[in-house]
Motif scaffolding. Structure first.
Motif, PDB file in Angstrom:
ATOM      1  N   ALA A  31      -2.892  13.648  -1.114  1.00  0.00           N
ATOM      2  CA  ALA A  31      -4.169  13.589  -1.836  1.00  0.00           C
ATOM      3  C   ALA A  31      -4.415  12.145  -2.270  1.00  0.00           C
ATOM      4  O   ALA A  31      -4.185  11.762  -3.419  1.00  0.00           O
ATOM      5  CB  ALA A  31      -4.141  14.517  -3.039  1.00  0.00           C
ATOM      6  N   GLY A  32      -4.866  11.328  -1.326  1.00  0.00           N
ATOM      7  CA  GLY A  32      -5.063   9.908  -1.588  1.00  0.00           C
ATOM      8  C   GLY A  32      -3.749   9.143  -1.489  1.00  0.00           C
ATOM      9  O   GLY A  32      -2.663   9.739  -1.427  1.00  0.00           O
ATOM     10  N   ALA A  33      -3.894   7.807  -1.480  1.00  0.00           N
ATOM     11  CA  ALA A  33      -2.696   6.973  -1.480  1.00  0.00           C
ATOM     12  C   ALA A  33      -1.898   7.199  -2.760  1.00  0.00           C
ATOM     13  O   ALA A  33      -0.682   7.038  -2.801  1.00  0.00           O
ATOM     14  CB  ALA A  33      -3.092   5.509  -1.364  1.00  0.00           C
ATOM     15  N   LYS A  34      -2.595   7.607  -3.799  1.00  0.00           N
ATOM     16  CA  LYS A  34      -1.930   7.803  -5.087  1.00  0.00           C
ATOM     17  C   LYS A  34      -0.825   8.841  -4.975  1.00  0.00           C
ATOM     18  O   LYS A  34       0.281   8.656  -5.494  1.00  0.00           O
ATOM     19  CB  LYS A  34      -2.972   8.246  -6.123  1.00  0.00           C
TER      20      LYS A  34
ATOM     21  N   LEU B 213       2.162   7.464  -3.027  1.00  0.00           N
ATOM     22  CA  LEU B 213       2.998   6.613  -3.879  1.00  0.00           C
ATOM     23  C   LEU B 213       3.792   7.452  -4.890  1.00  0.00           C
ATOM     24  O   LEU B 213       4.958   7.170  -5.191  1.00  0.00           O
ATOM     25  CB  LEU B 213       2.117   5.609  -4.629  1.00  0.00           C
TER      26      LEU B 213
ATOM     27  N   TRP C 246      -1.811  -2.926  -9.994  1.00  0.00           N
ATOM     28  CA  TRP C 246      -2.574  -1.692 -10.200  1.00  0.00           C
ATOM     29  C   TRP C 246      -1.706  -0.812 -11.094  1.00  0.00           C
ATOM     30  O   TRP C 246      -0.546  -0.523 -10.744  1.00  0.00           O
ATOM     31  CB  TRP C 246      -2.834  -1.039  -8.844  1.00  0.00           C
TER      32      TRP C 246
ATOM     33  N   ASN D 297       2.006  -4.422  -3.034  1.00  0.00           N
ATOM     34  CA  ASN D 297       0.617  -3.975  -2.862  1.00  0.00           C
ATOM     35  C   ASN D 297      -0.183  -5.131  -2.267  1.00  0.00           C
ATOM     36  O   ASN D 297      -0.421  -6.136  -2.919  1.00  0.00           O
ATOM     37  CB  ASN D 297       0.048  -3.552  -4.225  1.00  0.00           C
TER      38      ASN D 297
ATOM     39  N   ASN E 187      -4.817  -4.953  -5.552  1.00  0.00           N
ATOM     40  CA  ASN E 187      -5.735  -4.639  -6.638  1.00  0.00           C
ATOM     41  C   ASN E 187      -4.985  -4.959  -7.921  1.00  0.00           C
ATOM     42  O   ASN E 187      -3.923  -4.369  -8.121  1.00  0.00           O
ATOM     43  CB  ASN E 187      -6.105  -3.142  -6.601  1.00  0.00           C
TER      44      ASN E 187
ATOM     45  N   ASP F 226       2.089  -0.515  -0.458  1.00  0.00           N
ATOM     46  CA  ASP F 226       0.791   0.099  -0.737  1.00  0.00           C
ATOM     47  C   ASP F 226      -0.263  -0.736  -0.013  1.00  0.00           C
ATOM     48  O   ASP F 226      -0.625  -1.820  -0.461  1.00  0.00           O
ATOM     49  CB  ASP F 226       0.553   0.112  -2.254  1.00  0.00           C
TER      50      ASP F 226
ATOM     51  N   THR G 138      -3.347   0.353   0.797  1.00  0.00           N
ATOM     52  CA  THR G 138      -4.593   1.115   0.662  1.00  0.00           C
ATOM     53  C   THR G 138      -5.836   0.315   1.093  1.00  0.00           C
ATOM     54  O   THR G 138      -6.783   0.879   1.622  1.00  0.00           O
ATOM     55  CB  THR G 138      -4.738   1.569  -0.811  1.00  0.00           C
ATOM     56  N   TYR G 139      -5.809  -1.016   0.850  1.00  0.00           N
ATOM     57  CA  TYR G 139      -6.962  -1.857   1.222  1.00  0.00           C
ATOM     58  C   TYR G 139      -6.742  -2.538   2.568  1.00  0.00           C
ATOM     59  O   TYR G 139      -7.303  -3.607   2.829  1.00  0.00           O
ATOM     60  CB  TYR G 139      -7.209  -2.906   0.134  1.00  0.00           C
TER      61      TYR G 139
ATOM     62  N   ALA H 210      -4.642   5.232   2.824  1.00  0.00           N
ATOM     63  CA  ALA H 210      -5.614   6.305   2.607  1.00  0.00           C
ATOM     64  C   ALA H 210      -6.895   6.039   3.385  1.00  0.00           C
ATOM     65  O   ALA H 210      -7.181   4.911   3.778  1.00  0.00           O
ATOM     66  CB  ALA H 210      -5.950   6.402   1.114  1.00  0.00           C
TER      67      ALA H 210
ATOM     68  N   SER I 129      -9.523   6.465   1.756  1.00  0.00           N
ATOM     69  CA  SER I 129     -10.408   6.266   0.608  1.00  0.00           C
ATOM     70  C   SER I 129     -11.290   5.023   0.697  1.00  0.00           C
ATOM     71  O   SER I 129     -12.513   5.112   0.611  1.00  0.00           O
ATOM     72  CB  SER I 129      -9.582   6.172  -0.676  1.00  0.00           C
ATOM     73  N   LYS I 130     -10.660   3.851   0.843  1.00  0.00           N
ATOM     74  CA  LYS I 130     -11.429   2.605   0.752  1.00  0.00           C
ATOM     75  C   LYS I 130     -12.000   2.227   2.111  1.00  0.00           C
ATOM     76  O   LYS I 130     -13.115   1.737   2.201  1.00  0.00           O
ATOM     77  CB  LYS I 130     -10.549   1.475   0.212  1.00  0.00           C
TER      78      LYS I 130
ATOM     79  N   ARG J 183     -10.221  12.692  -1.171  1.00  0.00           N
ATOM     80  CA  ARG J 183      -8.786  12.721  -1.467  1.00  0.00           C
ATOM     81  C   ARG J 183      -7.946  12.896  -0.204  1.00  0.00           C
ATOM     82  O   ARG J 183      -7.360  13.962   0.040  1.00  0.00           O
ATOM     83  CB  ARG J 183      -8.425  13.797  -2.510  1.00  0.00           C
TER      84      ARG J 183
HETATM   85  C1  LIG Z   1      -3.796  -0.528  -5.042  1.00  0.00           C
HETATM   86  C2  LIG Z   1      -4.229   0.877  -4.961  1.00  0.00           C
HETATM   87  N1  LIG Z   1      -3.390   1.776  -4.434  1.00  0.00           N
HETATM   88  C3  LIG Z   1      -3.723   3.075  -4.351  1.00  0.00           C
HETATM   89  C4  LIG Z   1      -4.937   3.533  -4.811  1.00  0.00           C
HETATM   90  C5  LIG Z   1      -5.234   4.997  -4.733  1.00  0.00           C
HETATM   91  O1  LIG Z   1      -6.105   5.299  -3.762  1.00  0.00           O
HETATM   92  P1  LIG Z   1      -6.532   6.808  -3.502  1.00  0.00           P
HETATM   93  O2  LIG Z   1      -7.884   6.974  -4.087  1.00  0.00           O
HETATM   94  O3  LIG Z   1      -6.510   6.926  -2.010  1.00  0.00           O
HETATM   95  O4  LIG Z   1      -5.520   7.690  -4.130  1.00  0.00           O
HETATM   96  C6  LIG Z   1      -5.832   2.627  -5.379  1.00  0.00           C
HETATM   97  C7  LIG Z   1      -7.125   3.102  -5.918  1.00  0.00           C
HETATM   98  O5  LIG Z   1      -7.821   2.425  -6.603  1.00  0.00           O
HETATM   99  C8  LIG Z   1      -5.465   1.272  -5.453  1.00  0.00           C
HETATM  100  O6  LIG Z   1      -6.295   0.370  -5.993  1.00  0.00           O
END
Ligand SMILES: Cc1ncc(COP(=O)(O)O)c(C=O)c1O
Length: 398
Positions: A96-99, A102, A123, A169, A173, A201, A203-204, A233, A235-236, A244
């Motif tokens: 459910a997202g990169a979150k 992690l 982050w 990361n 972020n 991480d 994600t970006y 993810a 996501s971005k 998610r």
């Molecule tokens: C550095 C970083 N990792 C992971 C995430 C989480 O991303 P996700 O919305 O895919 O869970 C974010 C979201 O802002 C992020 O900034």
């Protein structure tokens, strides 16, 4: 009475800003939101169509908790095309997202007595998850003067006998900084020798503005494959934050552990989202490039605008969609002592929402998200500058 674990964890400062800006907007107040951690673009049409098709064909049941094979295969294919790496579907899990990717990694790999190195400004979820797992985050500072570059040596110097993991990361972020391939290689080689996990991480990963090679995935899989976890993810990259959908790529044994955690907590990511993510990863990638080009234009413009007041300084970030300027020289003229007070005053008096550096372990800085239109960015920066100038005039004439 809450569990002892809760004493270790702090709420997300970035989500707090969004909530406060939202509250003001609902009162009809025109807030320029530079706090958003998500794309302002709509999810591309072909991705939405795949989700509609999933619903229309009743693809609405439980799936395996690690995700449907079609999506796990699509992750393998995407990374093969993007990075020239090969791994099998059993080295992936849909989260459910990169979150959650992690989180799985923190829970499965780290425990009481372990140290986990990461870099600041960070982050906030990264150290909080390490703490939730009972382990101790060890923070290595990066610095605004060189654009917050993540250097290998300070990270290697922080390794002790207790180091169980290193979380990198990149793009970062809040700073937009990248780790250089040479630095990642140096860290991966030491980690491989010492049996240390690297959690990357990325994600970006699709939001890179220059042409410097940034193939962290290949470096990690070639140098430290047995102890690398790559988290990312849809996501971005695909403007899909609300859907998610993320993933982890890791050795099959770690994936089994992650799957056990998910199997007893959230189970599978929404079946509909998974079909949408297949379309995102396997379908045309033009929308990713279009969004990247738009972000680049915004980054360049907002960076120039911000410098109209030389009291805000930052190097041009190389990835993600944030500027992270030093605002120390603007604090006194604005009549505040800290960047947290500055952000609060900006929201309450200038109606600009942004996140103070304190939330990222970086007092004296502010994070400006440029995941919003050029018009709103221009308005936001103008409001920030005018606010400081107004307060300064008020103080001088008082
Ligand atoms: C550095 C970083 N990792 C992971 C995430 C989480 O991303 P996700 O919305 O895919 O869970 C974010 C979201 O802002 C992020 O900034």
């Amino acid at each position: 009475m809450l569990s002892g674990r809760m004493a270790r964890v702090a709420p997300s400062p970035t989500l707090r800003v969004t909530a406060e800006a939202d509250r003001l907007r609902r009162q009809g107040i025109d807030v320029v939101d530079l706090g958003a951690g998500e794309p302002d673009f709509a999810t591309p049409e072909h991705i939405k169509a795949a989700a509609r098709h999933a619903i229309d064909t009743n693809f609405t049941k439980y799936t395996p908790s690690a995700g449907i094979m079609e999506l796990r295969d699509a992750i393998c294919a995407r990374y093969r095309a993007d990075y020239g790496v090969d791994f099998r579907a059993d080295a992936t899990i849909v989260t459910a997202g990169a979150k959650q990717a992690l989180y799985n990694a923190a829970m499965a790999l780290f425990e009481e007595g372990d140290e986990v190195i990461t870099h600041a400004p960070y982050w906030p979820t990264i150290p909080e998850q390490v703490k939730l797992a009972g382990a101790t985050p060890v923070i290595v500072q990066t610095h605004g003067e060189d654009g917050f570059q993540i250097h290998a040596q300070p990270i290697l110097d922080a390794i002790t006998a207790r180091t169980k993991g290193i979380v990198i990361n990149s793009p970062c972020n809040p700073t937009g900084a990248l780790i250089a391939e040479e630095a990642m290689t140096a860290i991966a080689d030491v980690a491989a020798r010492r049996g240390i996990w690297i959690v990357a991480d990325v994600t970006y990963e699709k939001l890179l503005y220059d042409t410097t090679p940034h193939n962290l995935v290949k470096i990690l899989l070639e140098r430290n494959r047995d102890r690398s976890v790559i988290c990312s993810a849809a996501s971005k990259a695909y403007a899909m934050t609300g859907w998610r959908c993320g993933w982890a790529i890791a050795p099959a044994g770690a994936i089994t552990a992650f799957n056990a955690i998910q199997g007893h907590s959230t189970s599978n990511v929404s079946s509909i989202t998974q079909k949408a993510a297949v379309a995102a990863l396997s379908g045309p990638q033009e929308s990713v490039t279009m969004m990247l080009n738009e972000y680049r234009t915004r980054r360049d413009r907002v960076w120039e605008w911000l410098r109209e007041d030389p009291r805000f300084t930052c190097l041009k970030p190389r990835g993600a969609f944030y500027l992270f300027p030093n605002c120390v020289d603007a604090l006194e003229p604005a009549g505040v002592r800290t960047s947290a007070e500055f952000a609060e005053a900006l929201l309450n008096q200038a109606r600009v929402a942004l996140t103070a550096g304190e939330g990222f372990d970086a007092p004296g800085f502010i994070r400006i998200s440029y995941a919003t239109s050029l018009d709103r960015l221009r308005e936001g920066v103008t409001r920030i500058h005018e606010f400081v100038a107004r307060r300064e005039r008020g103080r001088v004439s008082a």
